[in-house]
Design a protein around this motif. Structure first.
Motif, short mmCIF file in Angstrom:
data_model
loop_
_atom_site.label_atom_id
_atom_site.label_comp_id
_atom_site.label_asym_id
_atom_site.label_seq_id
_atom_site.Cartn_x
_atom_site.Cartn_y
_atom_site.Cartn_z
N ILE A 83 0.84 -1.21 0.00
CA ILE A 83 0.00 0.00 0.00
C ILE A 83 0.87 1.25 0.00
O ILE A 83 0.59 2.22 -0.72
N GLU A 84 1.94 1.23 0.80
CA GLU A 84 2.86 2.37 0.81
C GLU A 84 3.47 2.58 -0.56
O GLU A 84 3.61 3.71 -1.03
N GLU A 85 3.84 1.48 -1.21
CA GLU A 85 4.44 1.56 -2.53
C GLU A 85 3.46 2.14 -3.53
O GLU A 85 3.82 2.95 -4.38
N GLN A 86 2.20 1.74 -3.41
CA GLN A 86 1.19 2.20 -4.36
C GLN A 86 0.83 3.66 -4.13
O GLN A 86 0.62 4.40 -5.08
N THR A 87 0.79 4.09 -2.87
CA THR A 87 0.41 5.47 -2.58
C THR A 87 1.61 6.40 -2.49
O THR A 87 1.43 7.61 -2.43
N GLY A 88 2.81 5.85 -2.47
CA GLY A 88 4.02 6.68 -2.39
C GLY A 88 4.22 7.50 -3.64
O GLY A 88 3.71 7.20 -4.72
N GLY A 89 4.98 8.55 -3.50
CA GLY A 89 5.26 9.42 -4.65
C GLY A 89 4.01 10.16 -5.09
O GLY A 89 3.34 10.80 -4.30
N ASN A 90 3.67 10.03 -6.37
CA ASN A 90 2.51 10.76 -6.88
C ASN A 90 1.21 9.97 -6.70
O ASN A 90 0.14 10.47 -7.00
N GLY A 91 1.31 8.73 -6.25
CA GLY A 91 0.10 7.94 -6.02
C GLY A 91 -0.41 7.24 -7.26
O GLY A 91 -1.34 6.44 -7.19
N LYS A 92 0.15 7.53 -8.41
CA LYS A 92 -0.29 6.91 -9.66
C LYS A 92 0.87 6.16 -10.28
O LYS A 92 2.02 6.60 -10.22
N ARG A 93 0.56 5.04 -10.87
CA ARG A 93 1.58 4.30 -11.61
C ARG A 93 1.52 4.73 -13.07
O ARG A 93 0.44 5.00 -13.59
N SER A 94 2.67 4.73 -13.72
CA SER A 94 2.69 5.14 -15.12
C SER A 94 2.04 4.08 -16.00
O SER A 94 1.44 4.40 -17.02
N ASN A 95 2.13 2.83 -15.60
CA ASN A 95 1.56 1.74 -16.39
C ASN A 95 0.29 1.24 -15.70
O ASN A 95 0.36 0.72 -14.58
N PRO A 96 -0.86 1.35 -16.35
CA PRO A 96 -2.11 0.90 -15.73
C PRO A 96 -2.11 -0.60 -15.41
O PRO A 96 -2.72 -1.03 -14.42
N LYS A 97 -1.41 -1.39 -16.21
CA LYS A 97 -1.35 -2.82 -15.94
C LYS A 97 -0.66 -3.11 -14.61
O LYS A 97 -1.05 -3.99 -13.87
N GLU A 98 0.38 -2.33 -14.33
CA GLU A 98 1.09 -2.48 -13.04
C GLU A 98 0.17 -2.13 -11.88
O GLU A 98 0.17 -2.80 -10.84
N ALA A 99 -0.60 -1.07 -12.04
CA ALA A 99 -1.53 -0.65 -10.99
C ALA A 99 -2.58 -1.72 -10.73
O ALA A 99 -2.90 -2.03 -9.58
N ILE A 100 -3.11 -2.28 -11.79
CA ILE A 100 -4.14 -3.33 -11.65
C ILE A 100 -3.54 -4.57 -11.00
O ILE A 100 -4.14 -5.18 -10.12
N ALA A 101 -2.32 -4.93 -11.41
CA ALA A 101 -1.66 -6.11 -10.83
C ALA A 101 -1.38 -5.88 -9.34
O ALA A 101 -1.56 -6.79 -8.52
N ALA A 102 -0.96 -4.68 -8.97
CA ALA A 102 -0.68 -4.37 -7.57
C ALA A 102 -1.97 -4.43 -6.75
O ALA A 102 -1.98 -4.96 -5.63
N GLN A 103 -3.06 -3.89 -7.28
CA GLN A 103 -4.33 -3.94 -6.57
C GLN A 103 -4.82 -5.37 -6.41
O GLN A 103 -5.35 -5.73 -5.35
N ALA A 104 -4.61 -6.20 -7.43
CA ALA A 104 -5.01 -7.61 -7.35
C ALA A 104 -4.18 -8.32 -6.28
O ALA A 104 -4.72 -9.14 -5.51
#
Length: 130
Positions: A83-104
């Motif tokens: 969760i820290e990794e996902q919300t760290g920095g700007n809170g958004k991942r540049s690659n949507p696939k990475e964001a979806i995989a992290a949420q899964a």
């Protein structure tokens, strides 16, 4: 990780030395029976290990309880990191696939923690009824 293990080992050694000294003091004041230095050291090393129940079955269930508890704590630490990794920095991942995989991954970790918690709770309830 190696640094953490080294620190834990150093703390364990320091704790063993302190407990051995405590046992010596207790013997000196008459609170404990006299024993050898090796016996004191062995008792000090075993002081942190929890044993549940006196029979094999009770120890097995107690061991399962402690295993589940440790697993849940480890899973929560992993979740916190994700969760820290996902919300760290700007809170958004540049690659949507990475964001979806992290949420899964986060959802799966939560689901597994819930399953382990349910099993842990059942073990607790069974023991509390006794």
């Amino acid at each position: 990780i190696t640094f953490t293990l080294t620190m834990a080992s150093k703390q364990d050694d320091e704790l063993t030395v302190l407990l051995t000294k405590l046992y010596t003091i207790q013997e000196t004041v008459g609170a404990k029976e006299k024993s050898s230095d090796d016996d004191k050291k062995a008792r000090a090393q075993q002081a942190g290990h929890q044993v549940m129940g006196s029979g094999k079955k009770a120890q097995k269930k107690g061991s399962r309880f402690l295993d589940l508890k440790s697993s849940i704590v480890d899973r929560l630490k992993t979740l916190h990191g994700l969760i820290e990794e996902q919300t760290g920095g700007n809170g958004k991942r540049s690659n949507p696939k990475e964001a979806i995989a992290a949420q899964a991954e986060i959802r799966e970790q939560i689901r597994q923690a819930e399953d382990e918690w349910a099993e842990l709770n059942e073990l607790y309830k069974k023991e509390a009824r006794k």
